[in-house]
Design a protein around this motif. Structure first.
Motif, short mmCIF file in Angstrom:
data_model
loop_
_atom_site.label_atom_id
_atom_site.label_comp_id
_atom_site.label_asym_id
_atom_site.label_seq_id
_atom_site.Cartn_x
_atom_site.Cartn_y
_atom_site.Cartn_z
N VAL A 29 -90.77 35.09 55.03
CA VAL A 29 -90.74 33.61 55.99
C VAL A 29 -89.17 34.31 56.34
O VAL A 29 -88.34 32.74 56.96
N GLY A 31 -88.61 34.49 60.24
CA GLY A 31 -89.63 33.01 60.49
C GLY A 31 -88.92 31.68 60.17
O GLY A 31 -87.71 31.38 60.68
N ALA A 32 -89.87 31.22 60.28
CA ALA A 32 -90.16 29.54 59.99
C ALA A 32 -89.70 29.21 58.48
O ALA A 32 -90.92 29.68 57.96
N THR A 76 -90.10 24.63 55.92
CA THR A 76 -89.75 24.02 55.95
C THR A 76 -89.50 22.95 55.61
O THR A 76 -89.20 23.71 54.23
N PRO A 105 -91.82 21.03 59.67
CA PRO A 105 -92.23 23.00 59.14
C PRO A 105 -91.54 23.62 60.69
O PRO A 105 -90.72 22.82 61.22
N GLY A 106 -91.43 24.61 60.49
CA GLY A 106 -90.91 25.03 62.03
C GLY A 106 -89.80 25.02 62.58
O GLY A 106 -89.19 25.40 63.56
N ILE A 107 -88.77 24.35 60.74
CA ILE A 107 -87.62 24.63 61.24
C ILE A 107 -87.02 26.44 61.14
O ILE A 107 -87.07 27.33 59.91
N GLU A 108 -86.11 26.64 61.97
CA GLU A 108 -86.39 28.53 62.40
C GLU A 108 -84.60 28.92 61.70
O GLU A 108 -83.83 28.19 61.27
N GLN A 154 -81.06 28.42 62.59
CA GLN A 154 -80.38 27.31 62.83
C GLN A 154 -79.79 26.83 61.70
O GLN A 154 -78.94 26.56 61.80
#
Lengths: 379, 379
Positions: free
Chosen positions: B342, B345-346, B348, B362-365, B368
Motif C-alpha cells: 500500500v 499507493g493509496a 484509506t 479511500p485513495g489518500i496518497e 500527502q
C-alpha cells in the motif's frame, strides 16, 4: 492434465446447491474435478489462497492444486499438518491461524481445506476466526468428508472434554468432491464413509436405502453410482442444514446412529486401530434400529434389513464386534449420557418407526436403554 | 445490598436497545447496577454461569456478583486471568474454553465477562466458540469498555501478526454498565476511555461534542452526566453496528482516530507505560482533524476546537507528546499501511469535513500523508 477450459465441461459433473441465502454455495461432485479446481476456486474472486492439508494428502494432490491456482493468477501458500485426529487441537488452530495471517490472507481471500474431516474441520474453524471470518473452500479427499463433514458449515477442534466442543458454524464458499480421489482410499475408510451414505437413506429416504442395497458395489468400485451416492448424500444433508443451519431442531436427525457410535468411539479411546468413526456409526445405526424394534416402535424386519446391508458391505453391526470389547453396560450408558445428571432420568435418542422414518425421541428412560444394552452385550 | 426487587426499579437506569433482529439485546447504564446484576442476568433464563474476570477486578466485584447469581438459583463458576493485554492470547483462549466446558456450560447457559476490554474480548470469543456458541453477558468495568468494546459483538485475541486478528462476531445477550465502578478507576484510564466518548461526537454528532465540552467535568466526577455520556456513546455505537454489523461499510467510521492511534501504539510497542489505547486515539482524533484541515477538507478552527477540548481533559493531541517519541515519518507511515504494497499507493483514512462530519476517504496518497506527518513531527 487436460486444459481447464475443456475439463470445466466435465460431463460427469453433478452440482448440488445449498440454498442458504447470502451464505449459499455449491457442492460439485464428479470424477477428476481436482484438475480444474484452480479455475473453479479462482472464479470465487480471491487474490490469494492458503491451502491447508496433511502429510498424507499433501504429497498426492497439493502440488497440482497449487499449480492450477497459480495458473489462475492466485498467490498460493501451503500449511501441512500431521494426519490424524490429534491434529484437531488448540495448538494446530494457532498454527493454522498464524500461517494464514503470515500468508496475508485478507477477508476477500480464501483458505482451501485439502484433506479429510480433520483437515476440513480445522481449516474451516481457522477460516471462521482469522480476521473474524475469511472464506474457505472444501476439497474433501475421503468418502466420509465428501458425504458428511465438508457440507453444512460445522467446523471445530477437540477439547480434553470431548470432540468438536470448540468451533464455529462457518459455511464454505464451495465444495469440490472429486470422487476419483477415493480410488486410492483404503477399503476400511471407504466402508466407514459408506456408513454415513446409508444413514441418509435410513433417516428419511427408504428409496435411497433400497438404491444403496442394489448399487453399493458400484459405489465401492468407482462407477457413476459413486458420484450419485455422494451427490444424493450431499443433497440430503443440505436439505436438513437449510431447514436448521444452527442445529436447534431437525438437524439432530443427522445424529442417527451417533449416540451409540460416539459412545463406542469414547470407550475404545478414539483408537482408530480398534474403531474408526464410520464403524462406530455402522454399529450405532444397527443399534438404533434394534433399539427401536425393542421398544416396539419399528418392525424387527426393518432392523434386520439394516443389519444385513451393513454386513454385506463389510461393516460391523453388533457391540460384540468392537475389537477389544466395549466395556460394561454401565460404561456404555455413562458414555451415552453427556451429563451425569441425565443418568437417573431421560435421554434423547434418534429412533425410527421404520427405514426412512427416523425421529427425535426425547424422554427415553435410562432403564429401558440399560435393559436393551444388557441383551445386546450378551448377544 | 438493597433487595433486588427494590433496586430493579433503579431510577437512574438508562436502557439502550440494540435492535439486531434475533440477536437484539439491551445495554443497561446506571449507578449501582452490579448489585442487581444477578437478577437481571438470571432473567435471561440460564441454569449456570461462568464468570470470566482478571486478578484486578475479580477481588473487587466477583464475590458479590457470584452471590447475586447464586441467590437466583444459578450454578456459578469463576475463571480468573492475569490482567493486561498479554492475556488476549491463544493460551488464554484455551484456558477459558476448557474452564467453561469444565463448568458444564451448555448452549442455554451463560459466560459472564467481568472486566475491561481484554476480558470482554477474550470471554466473548470463548463464548462464541465453546459448543459453537453459547450466550454471554458483558459487565464492563472500565469507561473504555463501557462505551466501546462491550457493545457491538467484536470479540477476539491477538496474534503475533497483530491485535484482534483472530476472533468472531458474537453479540452479547445483555450489557450491564455500572457507572459507579468507574469511581475507583485511575484518572489516566478515565481520560483514555473519554477519548472514545468524544469520538462519537466527532463522527456524526456535533451537538454531543458540544455537550461534552460543557459537561466533561460531570462525566469525570461521576454525576448523572457520566451515565448520559456512557448511554449516548452506546446509542451512537449501536446505531452504527445495526447499520453494518459485520463491518463491510459504515462501521469503519468507528475507526476515526484509530489509523493514527494504532500506528502510535505499535511504535510504542504496546507499552501501556508509554501510551494506552485511549491516549493513542486522542492523538489520532486530533491528527485526523489536523490532516483533514491540511487537505483543505475541514475548517482549521474545527481541528483547533478538537485539540482544545482533548487538552482540557488532560489528553495528549500531538505526536511530540508520545513519551519516548514516535519514531520517523517512514516508521509511522509503515505502521499505518497494513500491507507494504500500500505504501507506494493509496491509503484509506477516516477524515472529516468538520466536527460531526466524518467520512471514509479511500485513495489518500501516501505522499500527502508523508508531507503532513513531516510537518507534525517537527511541530
Amino acid at each position: 492434465m487436460t486444459p481447464a477450459s475443456a475439463r470445466m465441461d466435465n460431463p460427469s459433473l453433478i452440482t448440488v446447491p445449498v440454498p442458504l441465502g447470502e451464505r449459499a454455495y455449491d457442492i460439485l461432485v464428479g470424477r477428476g474435478l481436482i484438475d480444474t479446481a484452480g479455475a473453479r476456486i479462482a472464479a470465487l474472486g480471491a487474490r490469494a489462497a492458503a491451502i491447508v492439508t496433511d502429510e498424507h494428502v499433501g504429497p498426492l494432490y497439493a502440488a497440482a492444486l497449487t499449480a492450477s491456482l497459480e495458473a489462475q493468477g492466485l498467490r498460493v501458500s501451503m500449511i501441512t499438518l500431521p494426519p490424524g485426529e490429534a491434529t484437531k487441537s488448540y495448538a494446530s488452530l494457532e498454527r493454522v491461524c498464524d500461517a494464514v495471517l503470515a500468508a496475508r490472507i485478507e477477508r476477500g481471500d480464501l483458505v482451501v481445506a485439502l484433506g479429510g474431516g480433520v483437515i476440513g474441520d480445522l481449516a474451516g474453524f481457522a477460516a471462521a476466526v482469522v480476521r473474524r471470518g475469511v472464506r474457505f473452500v472444501q476439497v474433501p479427499t475421503t468418502l466420509l468428508s465428501q458425504v458428511d463433514s465438508s457440507v453444512g458449515g460445522k467446523t471445530g477442534i477437540n477439547s480434553r472434554y470431548g470432540k468438536n466442543l470448540v468451533g464455529a458454524f462457518h459455511q464454505p464458499s464451495l465444495v469440490i468432491a472429486d470422487t476419483a480421489l477415493l480410488d486410492t482410499l483404503p477399503i476400511r475408510e471407504r466402508r466407514a464413509g459408506y456408513a454415513e451414505v446409508v444413514k441418509y437413506g435410513l433417516i428419511d429416504d427408504e428409496r435411497f436405502f433400497a438404491w444403496c442395497e442394489a448399487n453399493w458395489q458400484g459405489v465401492f468400485a468407482g462407477g457413476p453410482e459413486r458420484d450419485e451416492a455422494v451427490a444424493q448424500s450431499c443433497r440430503a444433508k443440505a436439505a436438513v442444514v437449510v431447514r436448521d443451519e444452527h442445529e436447534t431442531g431437525d438437524r439432530a436427525l443427522l445424529n442417527l446412529g451417533h449416540t451409540f457410535g460416539h459412545a463406542l468411539e469414547k470407550l475404545t479411546a478414539y483408537d482408530s486401530r480398534r474403531l474408526v468413526h464410520g464403524e462406530g456409526v455402522a454399529i450405532g445405526l444397527s443399534q438404533a434400529f434394534r433399539f427401536s424394534a425393542f421398544l416396539g416402535l419399528c418392525p424387527p424386519a426393518d432392523a434386520e434389513r439394516v443389519e444385513v446391508h451393513l454386513n454385506a458391505v463389510g461393516l460391523p453391526t453388533r457391540l460384540s464386534q468392537v475389537p477389544g470389547g466395549c466395556g460394561t453396560v454401565d460404561a456404555l450408558l455413562d458414555a451415552m449420557a453427556q451429563d451425569k445428571k441425565v443418568k437417573g432420568g431421560a435421554l434423547t435418542f434418534i429412533l425410527a418407526r421404520g427405514i426412512g422414518r427416523s425421529f427425535i425421541a426425547p424422554g427415553i428412560e435410562a432403564d429401558q436403554v440399560r435393559t436393551f444394552l444388557t441383551g445386546e452385550i450378551s448377544a
